[in-house]
Motif scaffolding. Structure first.
Motif: not given
Length: 168
Positions: A1-8
């Motif tokens: 499960m992803a612990r960090v969201g990276i959004v641009m």
């Protein structure tokens, strides 16, 4: 499960945001990366920010240029840390982005790194997670040691050849 969201907000941000992803990869931190425009698709953005916690995100890294609303809006909705990356812009060199991200109203903080500071955003996200993850903390310490050793090797080369003859 992803612990960090990276959004641009745009694929033009990818060269900077990929530096954050590269650091997280190196440190073994799972993340999810996506492109969402807060201005062009607000319904998609709101869904992303509202569901980030239930997806397991502990930190969001949000990059944005110009008006740079994406990090601040993430911070307004997501209850955990948001790290903003101001993007370099052609009109004001990224100062517009920097001011938009760093000047958040009381109660809605965004941790802000330097203009185009993707790598530092990744490191900061890992450091936040490492407060409750001893294995990640050990990897961060090893990463710091690696950076120290690189500098020492460069200095040793400089001392060996003399600064007038030094080239990387």
């Amino acid at each position: 499960m992803a612990r960090v969201g990276i959004v641009m907000g745009s694929d033009s941000d990818m060269p900077v945001m990929s530096k954050a992803a590269g650091i997280l990869d190196k440190l073994g931190v799972d993340y999810e990366m996506t492109i969402i425009s807060a201005h062009r698709e607000p319904d998609v953005f709101f869904e992303y920010a509202k569901t980030a916690e239930e997806k397991g995100f502990k930190v969001i890294i949000a990059g944005a240029g110009m008006a740079a609303h994406l990090p601040g809006m993430c911070a307004a909705i997501f209850p955990m840390p948001v790290i903003g990356i101001p993007m370099h812009t052609t009109s004001l060199g990224g100062r517009d982005s920097l001011y938009s991200i760093v000047q958040m109203p009381t109660g809605i903080p965004v941790a802000t790194v330097a203009i185009n500071g993707g790598a530092n955003a990744g490191i900061l996200a890992a450091k936040i997670l490492a407060t409750s993850d001893p294995e990640l903390l050990a990897r961060l310490k090893a990463y710091s040691e690696e950076m120290k050793n690189e500098v020492m090797a460069k200095d040793a080369k400089l001392q060996e050849v003399g600064y007038k003859n030094y080239t990387k």
